[in-house]
Design an enzyme around this catalytic site. Structure first.
Site, PDB file in Angstrom:
ATOM      1  N   THR A   3     -11.780   5.807  10.639  1.00 46.79           N
ATOM      2  CA  THR A   3     -11.819   5.122  11.939  1.00 46.79           C
ATOM      3  C   THR A   3     -11.183   5.970  13.040  1.00 46.79           C
ATOM      4  OG1 THR A   3      -9.838   3.954  11.270  1.00 46.79           O
ATOM      5  CG2 THR A   3     -11.900   2.761  11.064  1.00 46.79           C
TER       6      THR A   3
ATOM      7  N   ASP B 215     -13.424  15.367  -3.606  1.00 47.04           N
ATOM      8  CA  ASP B 215     -13.533  16.675  -4.253  1.00 47.04           C
ATOM      9  C   ASP B 215     -14.812  16.630  -5.108  1.00 47.04           C
ATOM     10  OD1 ASP B 215     -12.912  19.194  -5.530  1.00 47.04           O
ATOM     11  OD2 ASP B 215     -10.788  18.801  -5.143  1.00 47.04           O
TER      12      ASP B 215
ATOM     13  N   LYS C 223      -7.353   8.406  -0.950  1.00 48.50           N
ATOM     14  CA  LYS C 223      -8.638   8.884  -0.384  1.00 48.50           C
ATOM     15  C   LYS C 223      -9.114  10.207  -1.018  1.00 48.50           C
ATOM     16  CE  LYS C 223      -7.834   6.816   4.189  1.00 48.50           C
ATOM     17  NZ  LYS C 223      -6.399   6.485   4.174  1.00 48.50           N
TER      18      LYS C 223
ATOM     19  N   LYS D 250       0.831  -1.201   0.000  1.00 47.78           N
ATOM     20  CA  LYS D 250       0.000   0.000   0.000  1.00 47.78           C
ATOM     21  C   LYS D 250       0.867   1.253   0.000  1.00 47.78           C
ATOM     22  CE  LYS D 250      -2.417   1.562   3.730  1.00 47.78           C
ATOM     23  NZ  LYS D 250      -2.322   3.018   3.846  1.00 47.78           N
TER      24      LYS D 250
ATOM     25  N   ASP E 135      -3.578   4.383  -1.742  1.00 44.24           N
ATOM     26  CA  ASP E 135      -4.493   4.853  -0.690  1.00 44.24           C
ATOM     27  C   ASP E 135      -4.433   6.375  -0.589  1.00 44.24           C
ATOM     28  OD1 ASP E 135      -6.029   4.998   1.637  1.00 44.24           O
ATOM     29  OD2 ASP E 135      -4.406   4.354   2.960  1.00 44.24           O
TER      30      ASP E 135
ATOM     31  N   ARG F  72       3.186  -1.333  10.536  1.00 50.83           N
ATOM     32  CA  ARG F  72       4.339  -1.379  11.436  1.00 50.83           C
ATOM     33  C   ARG F  72       4.692  -2.751  12.012  1.00 50.83           C
ATOM     34  NH1 ARG F  72       2.001   3.700  14.445  1.00 50.83           N
ATOM     35  NH2 ARG F  72       0.159   2.614  13.668  1.00 50.83           N
TER      36      ARG F  72
HETATM   37  O1  C5P Z   1       1.169   0.489  10.937  1.00 48.25           O
HETATM   38  P1  C5P Z   1      -0.289   0.139  10.838  1.00 48.25           P
HETATM   39  O2  C5P Z   1      -0.557  -1.338  10.735  1.00 48.25           O
HETATM   40  O3  C5P Z   1      -1.093   0.794  11.935  1.00 48.25           O
HETATM   41  O4  C5P Z   1      -0.737   0.773   9.446  1.00 48.25           O
HETATM   42  C1  C5P Z   1      -2.048   0.742   9.013  1.00 48.25           C
HETATM   43  C2  C5P Z   1      -2.204   1.446   7.705  1.00 48.25           C
HETATM   44  O5  C5P Z   1      -3.572   1.503   7.363  1.00 48.25           O
HETATM   45  C3  C5P Z   1      -1.695   2.881   7.692  1.00 48.25           C
HETATM   46  O6  C5P Z   1      -1.157   3.119   6.394  1.00 48.25           O
HETATM   47  C4  C5P Z   1      -2.922   3.714   7.911  1.00 48.25           C
HETATM   48  O7  C5P Z   1      -2.842   4.975   7.301  1.00 48.25           O
HETATM   49  C5  C5P Z   1      -3.973   2.858   7.213  1.00 48.25           C
HETATM   50  N1  C5P Z   1      -5.332   3.082   7.681  1.00 48.25           N
HETATM   51  C6  C5P Z   1      -5.735   2.910   8.998  1.00 48.25           C
HETATM   52  N2  C5P Z   1      -7.039   3.118   9.338  1.00 48.25           N
HETATM   53  C7  C5P Z   1      -7.909   3.504   8.424  1.00 48.25           C
HETATM   54  C8  C5P Z   1      -7.521   3.653   7.098  1.00 48.25           C
HETATM   55  C9  C5P Z   1      -6.206   3.432   6.757  1.00 48.25           C
HETATM   56  O8  C5P Z   1      -4.944   2.538   9.850  1.00 48.25           O
HETATM   57  N3  C5P Z   1      -9.154   3.681   8.773  1.00 48.25           N
END
Ligand code: C5P
Length: 237
Positions: free
Chosen positions: A125, A66, A63, A34, A61, A216
């Site tokens: 979220t 507009d 998002k 992603k 991603d 992460r």
């Molecule tokens: O590091 P981690 O597992 O928390 O990363 C989750 C990824 O999913 C990040 O790129 C974050 O921006 C994305 N994301 C999220 N919650 C959302 C939409 C996208 O954590 N509602």
């Protein structure tokens, strides 16, 4: 679908060097990567092709939110980068989503490339009930998410990005063919970081997610490929 087909790893980095190095470490064990706003804004659209060159498919991603004309045209440009999936905000409305889906189909067919899947983000979220009320939405989070997901489906989008706590009800209400991509997933052995409403990979898939997004716990692990394999093993149900 094998666990390999269900894991998307978030490359939340700010240089091409770091992102490509991580993609190279993961490419034999992960199918989807992603690219989010940070990496795209730091490196420009060329990063999509650079990551695709490693053999992985890209979920872009960005998002978009507009007016319909602007998003539809931006989406056509995105389609030419050949991500396997990208997203817009459902709050942009029915016309924005419909014109986007149509523009993507037309551009993909003109270029003779695969149609990227178009997903909608419903309610971020990161917004709790108070934040939703503050922006003037007169619905609770669950009703707002379902209403926006149904609108996305009606507009011809392929699915939604949803938190683990919303997956079950979206699957039940919108059927088997509607894609659900779930971030906020943490294996039992990983720390939650700043994610609040989390689920394990196994539960997310059991509740109906087609794909889970993990960042992460994989990218900050000493051995990212091994962490990815462990997560895929956990998804086997
Ligand atoms: O590091 P981690 O597992 O928390 O990363 C989750 C990824 O999913 C990040 O790129 C974050 O921006 C994305 N994301 C999220 N919650 C959302 C939409 C996208 O954590 N509602």
């Amino acid at each position: 679908m094998t666990p390999l087909d269900k894991l998307i790893v978030a490359l939340d980095m700010n240089t091409e060097e770091k992102a490509v190095a991580m993609a190279e470490r993961l490419k034999n064990d992960v199918k989807f990567l992603k690219i989010g706003l940070e990496l795209f804004s730091s490196c420009g659209p060329g990063i999509v092709e650079r990551i695709r060159e490693t053999g992985c498919d890209v979920f872009l991603d960005l998002k978009f939110h507009d007016i319909p004309n602007t998003v539809a045209k931006a989406a056509a440009s995105v389609a030419s980068l050949e991500p396997f999936m990208f997203n817009v905000h459902a709050l942009g409305g029915y016309e924005m989503m419909k014109r986007t889906a149509d523009a993507v189909t037309a551009e993909a067919s003109r270029l003779g490339i695969a149609n990227p899947k178009v997903l909608a983000v419903t309610i971020l979220t990161s917004m709790d009930e108070k934040a939703i009320k503050e922006v003037g939405l007169g619905l609770g989070s669950k009703d707002a998410v379902l209403k926006l997901a149904a609108l996305a489906k009606k507009a011809g989008l392929d699915g939604v990005v949803a938190s683990p706590s919303e997956t079950k009800v979206i699957r039940k209400e919108l059927g088997e063919d509607f894609l659900i991509v779930t971030p906020g997933v943490r294996p039992e052995w990983a720390t939650a970081n700043d994610q609040k409403r989390i689920a394990t990979p196994k539960i997310a898939i059991k509740d109906g997610a087609n794909y889970i997004v993990v960042g992460r716990p994989i990218t900050e692990s000493k051995d990212p490929a091994e962490a990815a394999r462990r997560i895929q093993k956990e998804m086997e149900i």
